[in-house]
Design an enzyme around this catalytic site. Structure first.
Site, PDB file in Angstrom:
ATOM      1  N   LYS A  26     -10.780  10.446  21.803  1.00  0.00           N
ATOM      2  CA  LYS A  26     -12.092  11.041  21.552  1.00  0.00           C
ATOM      3  C   LYS A  26     -13.201  10.228  22.252  1.00  0.00           C
ATOM      4  O   LYS A  26     -12.959   9.071  22.662  1.00  0.00           O
ATOM      5  CB  LYS A  26     -12.302  11.110  20.040  1.00  0.00           C
ATOM      6  CG  LYS A  26     -11.267  12.004  19.320  1.00  0.00           C
ATOM      7  CD  LYS A  26     -11.637  12.193  17.857  1.00  0.00           C
ATOM      8  CE  LYS A  26     -10.658  13.095  17.131  1.00  0.00           C
ATOM      9  NZ  LYS A  26     -11.092  13.376  15.750  1.00  0.00           N
ATOM     10  N   ARG A  51       0.956  11.203  14.713  1.00  0.00           N
ATOM     11  CA  ARG A  51       0.008  11.180  13.589  1.00  0.00           C
ATOM     12  C   ARG A  51       0.141   9.874  12.794  1.00  0.00           C
ATOM     13  O   ARG A  51      -0.841   9.348  12.288  1.00  0.00           O
ATOM     14  CB  ARG A  51       0.184  12.418  12.701  1.00  0.00           C
ATOM     15  CG  ARG A  51      -0.493  13.645  13.331  1.00  0.00           C
ATOM     16  CD  ARG A  51      -0.440  14.860  12.461  1.00  0.00           C
ATOM     17  NE  ARG A  51      -1.293  14.805  11.293  1.00  0.00           N
ATOM     18  CZ  ARG A  51      -2.572  15.160  11.250  1.00  0.00           C
ATOM     19  NH1 ARG A  51      -3.176  15.578  12.352  1.00  0.00           N
ATOM     20  NH2 ARG A  51      -3.253  15.105  10.136  1.00  0.00           N
ATOM     21  N   THR A  74      -7.261   9.819   8.637  1.00  0.00           N
ATOM     22  CA  THR A  74      -8.430  10.402   9.305  1.00  0.00           C
ATOM     23  C   THR A  74      -9.643   9.466   9.271  1.00  0.00           C
ATOM     24  O   THR A  74     -10.335   9.308  10.273  1.00  0.00           O
ATOM     25  CB  THR A  74      -8.788  11.749   8.612  1.00  0.00           C
ATOM     26  OG1 THR A  74      -7.617  12.568   8.604  1.00  0.00           O
ATOM     27  CG2 THR A  74      -9.904  12.461   9.345  1.00  0.00           C
ATOM     28  N   ARG A  94      -6.501   4.419  14.653  1.00  0.00           N
ATOM     29  CA  ARG A  94      -7.817   4.670  14.065  1.00  0.00           C
ATOM     30  C   ARG A  94      -8.384   3.401  13.424  1.00  0.00           C
ATOM     31  O   ARG A  94      -9.598   3.187  13.431  1.00  0.00           O
ATOM     32  CB  ARG A  94      -7.728   5.829  13.075  1.00  0.00           C
ATOM     33  CG  ARG A  94      -7.679   7.173  13.819  1.00  0.00           C
ATOM     34  CD  ARG A  94      -7.254   8.326  12.962  1.00  0.00           C
ATOM     35  NE  ARG A  94      -7.521   9.602  13.606  1.00  0.00           N
ATOM     36  CZ  ARG A  94      -7.125  10.772  13.105  1.00  0.00           C
ATOM     37  NH1 ARG A  94      -6.444  10.826  11.979  1.00  0.00           N
ATOM     38  NH2 ARG A  94      -7.433  11.893  13.747  1.00  0.00           N
ATOM     39  N   HIS A 112      -7.039  12.132  18.266  1.00  0.00           N
ATOM     40  CA  HIS A 112      -6.633  13.369  17.582  1.00  0.00           C
ATOM     41  C   HIS A 112      -5.143  13.572  17.802  1.00  0.00           C
ATOM     42  O   HIS A 112      -4.610  13.204  18.847  1.00  0.00           O
ATOM     43  CB  HIS A 112      -7.393  14.571  18.182  1.00  0.00           C
ATOM     44  CG  HIS A 112      -6.784  15.894  17.810  1.00  0.00           C
ATOM     45  ND1 HIS A 112      -7.111  16.549  16.647  1.00  0.00           N
ATOM     46  CD2 HIS A 112      -5.838  16.667  18.431  1.00  0.00           C
ATOM     47  CE1 HIS A 112      -6.395  17.677  16.572  1.00  0.00           C
ATOM     48  NE2 HIS A 112      -5.629  17.765  17.645  1.00  0.00           N
TER      49      HIS A 112
HETATM   50  O1  CDP Z   1      -7.911  14.659  12.701  1.00  0.00           O
HETATM   51  P1  CDP Z   1      -7.182  14.903  11.394  1.00  0.00           P
HETATM   52  O2  CDP Z   1      -6.145  15.974  11.506  1.00  0.00           O
HETATM   53  O3  CDP Z   1      -6.672  13.625  10.806  1.00  0.00           O
HETATM   54  O4  CDP Z   1      -8.285  15.399  10.327  1.00  0.00           O
HETATM   55  P2  CDP Z   1      -8.868  16.850  10.056  1.00  0.00           P
HETATM   56  O5  CDP Z   1      -9.013  16.991   8.590  1.00  0.00           O
HETATM   57  O6  CDP Z   1      -8.101  17.914  10.778  1.00  0.00           O
HETATM   58  O7  CDP Z   1     -10.329  16.773  10.660  1.00  0.00           O
HETATM   59  C1  CDP Z   1     -10.575  16.920  12.042  1.00  0.00           C
HETATM   60  C2  CDP Z   1     -11.614  15.900  12.458  1.00  0.00           C
HETATM   61  O8  CDP Z   1     -12.844  16.185  11.787  1.00  0.00           O
HETATM   62  C3  CDP Z   1     -11.304  14.467  12.029  1.00  0.00           C
HETATM   63  O9  CDP Z   1     -10.423  13.824  12.897  1.00  0.00           O
HETATM   64  C4  CDP Z   1     -12.675  13.831  12.018  1.00  0.00           C
HETATM   65  O10 CDP Z   1     -13.098  13.486  13.330  1.00  0.00           O
HETATM   66  C5  CDP Z   1     -13.543  14.986  11.537  1.00  0.00           C
HETATM   67  N1  CDP Z   1     -13.839  14.886  10.074  1.00  0.00           N
HETATM   68  C6  CDP Z   1     -15.127  14.549   9.676  1.00  0.00           C
HETATM   69  O11 CDP Z   1     -16.010  14.374  10.499  1.00  0.00           O
HETATM   70  N2  CDP Z   1     -15.400  14.424   8.327  1.00  0.00           N
HETATM   71  C7  CDP Z   1     -14.441  14.639   7.401  1.00  0.00           C
HETATM   72  N3  CDP Z   1     -14.749  14.527   6.115  1.00  0.00           N
HETATM   73  C8  CDP Z   1     -13.143  14.991   7.798  1.00  0.00           C
HETATM   74  C9  CDP Z   1     -12.858  15.101   9.149  1.00  0.00           C
HETATM   75 MG    MG Z   2      -6.347  18.018  11.897  1.00  0.00          MG
END
Ligand code: CDP
Ligand code: MG
Length: 218
Positions: free
Chosen positions: A26, A100, A106, A120, A133
């Site tokens: 990212k 992952r 996350t 991360r 991601h």
């Molecule tokens: O990327 P991942 O699959 O772990 O998480 P996601 O729930 O699919 O969310 C996608 C992306 O949204 C995350 O990687 C974060 O960059 C962002 N996000 C955020 O800004 N605030 C949150 N509460 C959850 C996710």
């Molecule tokens: Mg996701």
């Protein structure tokens, strides 16, 4: 206790399913891309494709459509379109799950607490700017690979019997000839020699028959 092996039913070769996943570096972590790629390779992934792209906010909204309507959606779109990203197609056994796992939770703060070696934890900033991601399943991996690499072919990589049949039919006869010749010649750079040999002995290369030769005007 007898050793447990995964048999594929037709002999002694265990079935290894090579999976592909989409990984993104990212915008906040692009300046650390080289280090991240090193970790990717050390972790047993092959980078099949790679490109650097700067997505528009519209493209980013499409990519993250599943999160449309969530509180963080607008700032996620702004962040992901704020600068170039690096998209990679990664392959290995169980690539989706391993990537992952390597990425970590996350939220980067949580990652530093519970998974200090994850990407991360090492390269992320907060709960949004989390460095990388990874696709979360087979269907999303296919969609996301197509999204970032529209020309790529996402058919499953053959494994086990299918792979052996394909190789036996498509390359082994030619390779065997080439390798036999290689052993006779023992060239200084055997890989380059074999590459050249394959180019000139490729049975699939287009052949121009003499009778179709174009007559040069006198
Ligand atoms: O990327 P991942 O699959 O772990 O998480 P996601 O729930 O699919 O969310 C996608 C992306 O949204 C995350 O990687 C974060 O960059 C962002 N996000 C955020 O800004 N605030 C949150 N509460 C959850 C996710
Ligand atoms: Mg996701």
């Amino acid at each position: 206790m007898p050793e447990v092996t995964m048999e594929n039913g037709d002999g002694d070769v265990p079935e290894i399913v090579v999976e592909r996943t989409l990984a993104l570096i990212k915008p906040d972590a692009v300046h650390r891309a080289e280090e991240i790629e090193e970790i990717v390779l050390e972790s047993g992934f092959t980078i099949l494709q790679k490109r650097r792209i700067h997505l528009t906010p519209e493209q980013t909204s499409d990519f993250y459509a599943e999160h449309y309507g969530k509180m963080f959606f607008p700032s996620l779109v702004a962040y992901m379109s704020s600068g170039p990203i690096i998209a990679m197609v990664l392959a290995r056994e169980n690539a989706i799950g391993y990537w992952r796992e390597l990425a970590g939770p996350t939220n980067s703060f949580k990652a530093r607490e519970t998974h200090p070696d994850s990407l991360r934890a090492l390269y992320g900033t907060d709960d949004q700017r989390n460095a990388v991601h990874g696709s979360d399943g087979v269907t999303s991996a296919e969609r996301e690979i197509r999204f970032m690499f529209p020309d790529s072919i996402v058919e499953p990589i053959p494994a086990g019997m299918v792979a052996r049949d394909y190789l036996a039919r498509a390359v082994n006869p030619t390779l065997l000839k080439g390798l036999t010749e290689l052993c006779k010649q023992k060239p200084e750079d055997p890989c380059m020699w074999l590459a050249d040999w394959l180019l000139s002995n490729n049975p699939n290369k287009p052949q121009v028959a003499d009778r179709y030769a174009v007559q040069e005007p006198m």
